[in-house]
Design a protein around this motif. Structure first.
Motif, PDB file in Angstrom:
ATOM      1  N   ARG A  61      19.067  53.364  46.134  1.00 35.48           N
ATOM      2  CA  ARG A  61      19.810  53.678  44.912  1.00 35.48           C
ATOM      3  C   ARG A  61      21.129  52.907  44.861  1.00 35.48           C
ATOM      4  N   GLU A  62      21.820  52.846  46.023  1.00 28.76           N
ATOM      5  CA  GLU A  62      23.078  52.107  46.064  1.00 28.76           C
ATOM      6  C   GLU A  62      22.862  50.625  45.801  1.00 28.76           C
ATOM      7  N   ASN A  63      21.803  50.054  46.358  1.00 30.19           N
ATOM      8  CA  ASN A  63      21.520  48.638  46.129  1.00 30.19           C
ATOM      9  C   ASN A  63      21.254  48.352  44.653  1.00 30.19           C
ATOM     10  N   ARG A  64      20.503  49.222  44.016  1.00 27.25           N
ATOM     11  CA  ARG A  64      20.239  49.027  42.589  1.00 27.25           C
ATOM     12  C   ARG A  64      21.538  49.114  41.776  1.00 27.25           C
ATOM     13  N   ALA A  65      22.412  50.080  42.177  1.00 25.75           N
ATOM     14  CA  ALA A  65      23.687  50.200  41.468  1.00 25.75           C
ATOM     15  C   ALA A  65      24.558  48.964  41.677  1.00 25.75           C
ATOM     16  N   TYR A  66      24.571  48.443  42.933  1.00 25.28           N
ATOM     17  CA  TYR A  66      25.349  47.238  43.212  1.00 25.28           C
ATOM     18  C   TYR A  66      24.807  46.029  42.465  1.00 25.28           C
ATOM     19  N   GLU A  67      23.505  45.948  42.334  1.00 23.85           N
ATOM     20  CA  GLU A  67      22.914  44.840  41.580  1.00 23.85           C
ATOM     21  C   GLU A  67      23.368  44.866  40.124  1.00 23.85           C
ATOM     22  N   LYS A  68      23.425  46.057  39.546  1.00 28.50           N
ATOM     23  CA  LYS A  68      23.885  46.157  38.162  1.00 28.50           C
ATOM     24  C   LYS A  68      25.374  45.817  38.055  1.00 28.50           C
ATOM     25  N   MET A  69      26.167  46.286  39.040  1.00 28.31           N
ATOM     26  CA  MET A  69      27.595  45.993  39.008  1.00 28.31           C
ATOM     27  C   MET A  69      27.865  44.506  39.229  1.00 28.31           C
ATOM     28  N   PHE A  70      27.126  43.876  40.123  1.00 24.53           N
ATOM     29  CA  PHE A  70      27.333  42.466  40.431  1.00 24.53           C
ATOM     30  C   PHE A  70      27.098  41.591  39.208  1.00 24.53           C
ATOM     31  N   ALA A  71      26.165  41.999  38.374  1.00 23.27           N
ATOM     32  CA  ALA A  71      25.873  41.210  37.180  1.00 23.27           C
ATOM     33  C   ALA A  71      27.074  41.145  36.238  1.00 23.27           C
ATOM     34  N   THR A  72      27.948  42.173  36.282  1.00 27.45           N
ATOM     35  CA  THR A  72      29.101  42.209  35.371  1.00 27.45           C
ATOM     36  C   THR A  72      30.379  41.680  36.014  1.00 27.45           C
ATOM     37  N   VAL A  73      30.358  41.402  37.331  1.00 30.55           N
ATOM     38  CA  VAL A  73      31.573  40.953  38.016  1.00 30.55           C
ATOM     39  C   VAL A  73      32.101  39.627  37.466  1.00 30.55           C
ATOM     40  N   PRO A  74      31.265  38.593  37.278  1.00 28.88           N
ATOM     41  CA  PRO A  74      31.806  37.334  36.742  1.00 28.88           C
ATOM     42  C   PRO A  74      32.496  37.508  35.394  1.00 28.88           C
ATOM     43  N   GLN A  75      31.900  38.311  34.499  1.00 27.22           N
ATOM     44  CA  GLN A  75      32.532  38.532  33.200  1.00 27.22           C
ATOM     45  C   GLN A  75      33.864  39.264  33.350  1.00 27.22           C
ATOM     46  N   GLN A  76      33.888  40.273  34.244  1.00 27.98           N
ATOM     47  CA  GLN A  76      35.130  41.008  34.455  1.00 27.98           C
ATOM     48  C   GLN A  76      36.202  40.115  35.073  1.00 27.98           C
ATOM     49  N   GLN A  77      35.801  39.247  36.007  1.00 33.62           N
ATOM     50  CA  GLN A  77      36.759  38.333  36.623  1.00 33.62           C
ATOM     51  C   GLN A  77      37.326  37.363  35.590  1.00 33.62           C
ATOM     52  N   GLU A  78      36.467  36.836  34.735  1.00 35.55           N
ATOM     53  CA  GLU A  78      36.940  35.932  33.692  1.00 35.55           C
ATOM     54  C   GLU A  78      37.873  36.643  32.716  1.00 35.55           C
ATOM     55  N   LEU A  79      37.508  37.895  32.355  1.00 33.58           N
ATOM     56  CA  LEU A  79      38.361  38.668  31.454  1.00 33.58           C
ATOM     57  C   LEU A  79      39.714  38.943  32.083  1.00 33.58           C
ATOM     58  N   LEU A  80      39.715  39.280  33.388  1.00 31.51           N
ATOM     59  CA  LEU A  80      40.968  39.549  34.090  1.00 31.51           C
ATOM     60  C   LEU A  80      41.825  38.292  34.163  1.00 31.51           C
ATOM     61  N   SER A  81      41.204  37.156  34.450  1.00 38.49           N
ATOM     62  CA  SER A  81      41.963  35.899  34.513  1.00 38.49           C
ATOM     63  C   SER A  81      42.581  35.569  33.160  1.00 38.49           C
ATOM     64  N   ASN A  82      41.792  35.759  32.093  1.00 39.46           N
ATOM     65  CA  ASN A  82      42.335  35.500  30.753  1.00 39.46           C
ATOM     66  C   ASN A  82      43.488  36.443  30.426  1.00 39.46           C
ATOM     67  N   SER A  83      43.350  37.715  30.840  1.00 38.94           N
ATOM     68  CA  SER A  83      44.421  38.689  30.583  1.00 38.94           C
ATOM     69  C   SER A  83      45.693  38.306  31.324  1.00 38.94           C
ATOM     70  N   ILE A  84      45.558  37.851  32.578  1.00 41.28           N
ATOM     71  CA  ILE A  84      46.727  37.440  33.362  1.00 41.28           C
ATOM     72  C   ILE A  84      47.405  36.233  32.712  1.00 41.28           C
ATOM     73  N   GLU A  85      46.596  35.273  32.242  1.00 45.15           N
ATOM     74  CA  GLU A  85      47.173  34.099  31.579  1.00 45.15           C
ATOM     75  C   GLU A  85      47.925  34.497  30.312  1.00 45.15           C
ATOM     76  N   ILE A  86      47.323  35.422  29.540  1.00 45.19           N
ATOM     77  CA  ILE A  86      47.970  35.866  28.307  1.00 45.19           C
ATOM     78  C   ILE A  86      49.280  36.592  28.610  1.00 45.19           C
ATOM     79  N   LEU A  87      49.257  37.471  29.644  1.00 46.67           N
ATOM     80  CA  LEU A  87      50.473  38.188  30.015  1.00 46.67           C
ATOM     81  C   LEU A  87      51.555  37.228  30.505  1.00 46.67           C
ATOM     82  N   SER A  88      51.153  36.215  31.282  1.00 47.95           N
ATOM     83  CA  SER A  88      52.130  35.235  31.753  1.00 47.95           C
ATOM     84  C   SER A  88      52.733  34.476  30.578  1.00 47.95           C
ATOM     85  N   TRP A  89      51.878  34.117  29.617  1.00 47.36           N
ATOM     86  CA  TRP A  89      52.375  33.399  28.435  1.00 47.36           C
ATOM     87  C   TRP A  89      53.334  34.280  27.640  1.00 47.36           C
TER      88      TRP A  89
END
Length: 317
Positions: A61-89
């Motif tokens: 069950r944990e592996n299946r949950a991690y697989e679903k979470m891993f699929a969204t990590v790149p999008q979340q990382q990109e969103l976080l990076s964009n947010s940091i850039e916007i805040l810095s600007w």
């Protein structure tokens, strides 16, 4: 009673007793072992693949949950990076709008990265430059030593009076240092006017402390101009002024000791934001307050205080 086995020999047309050889017995035992092991392996595989323990079910069950979470990590990382850039600007824009200068780096005068671009300089030139630099440093060291001797003689003099050397607010770092004395852009009139003190940007209500022993020379409360002001008279012809205060905790003529709370930071009068406008005067002439802060600021941070006070173009009042 053991059971006997007989066999019929067709060639000899006789019946004789059947006897097992040693190899036949060994083969029989091996065959039984092989069959037993095969059955055990098949049973183990069936149990492992079909029947799961509670731990295995939880891990799946944990592996299946991690697989679903891993699929969204790149999008979340990109969103976080964009947010940091916007805040810095946004931070840079706000700083530029308030102070009309670039936001300071982590350590604006501590970077030595420019030295690492000299990998193509010949060794001979580096040696020559280093030698000249060493000679210059030795000369500078001699001048510094002479200056220290002069300072020691001055301190030992009977007529020496220690000026107010403590910063009047506590827990201040160099990003909180604003414009000091000189021509600065007024935030209300958007034109350069003479700025006679140092802006220290601290939260409203922060305590203001006496930088040296002194006497309260003047107390004024007003909602215009300099706002609530306080003047302390110190020994040696020094006096300090505090503008745009919130509360004033002393009265005229009162004697105060160094480190005593005398007021709180506010934004009374024409103040752009909560801050302490701090002035130092010697015999009635305005001095740069930054030159009187190194007694309570770490040596490695004092250059940053000086850098910020010089390069901040807009005052807070």
């Amino acid at each position: 009673m053991s059971r006997k086995t007989y066999i019929f020999d067709a060639a000899a047309m006789t019946v004789r007793k059947f006897t097992k050889s040693v190899w036949t017995m060994v083969w029989s035992v091996l065959r039984v072992l092989l069959v037993s092991m095969s059955l055990f392996i098949v049973l183990y595989l069936v149990i492992s693949l079909v029947i799961s323990t509670d731990t295995e079910k939880r891990l799946r069950r944990e592996n299946r949950a991690y697989e679903k979470m891993f699929a969204t990590v790149p999008q979340q990382q990109e969103l976080l990076s964009n947010s940091i850039e916007i805040l810095s600007w946004k931070d840079g824009k706000i700083y530029e709008e308030v102070f009309h200068t670039q936001a300071p780096d982590v350590d604006p005068v501590g970077s030595l990265e420019f030295l690492f671009g000299a990998d193509t300089i010949p060794d001979s030139k580096i040696v020559t430059y280093t030698s000249r630099k060493a000679d210059a440093l030795l000369q500078t060291a001699g001048e510094v030593n002479a200056s220290f001797e002069k300072i020691y003689r001055t301190l030992a003099g009977e007529d020496f009076v220690m000026p107010p050397m403590s910063i009047p607010v506590r827990d201040v770092s160099y990003p909180q240092i604003g414009a000091s004395t000189g021509e600065r852009l007024n935030p209300f009139y958007k034109t350069e006017v003479a700025h006679r003190g140092l802006d220290i940007i601290v939260p409203q209500g922060s305590a203001v402390y006496a930088p040296a022993d002194g006497t309260v020379e003047d107390v004024a409360r007003s909602s215009k101009g300099d706002g609530n002001t306080l003047v302390l008279r110190h020994s040696g012809g020094y006096s300090t002024r505090y503008l745009h205060l919130g509360e004033i905790n002393v009265s005229k003529g009162q004697r105060v000791r160094r480190g005593a709370k005398i007021a709180t930071v506010g934004m009374s009068g024409n103040a752009y934001a909560p801050h302490l406008h701090y002035e130092v005067l010697l015999d009635g002439e305005f001095r740069d307050p930054v030159g009187y802060l190194f007694g309570s600021v770490a040596p490695e941070e004092y250059p940053n205080f000086l850098y910020m006070s010089i390069n901040t173009r807009q005052s807070m009042d």
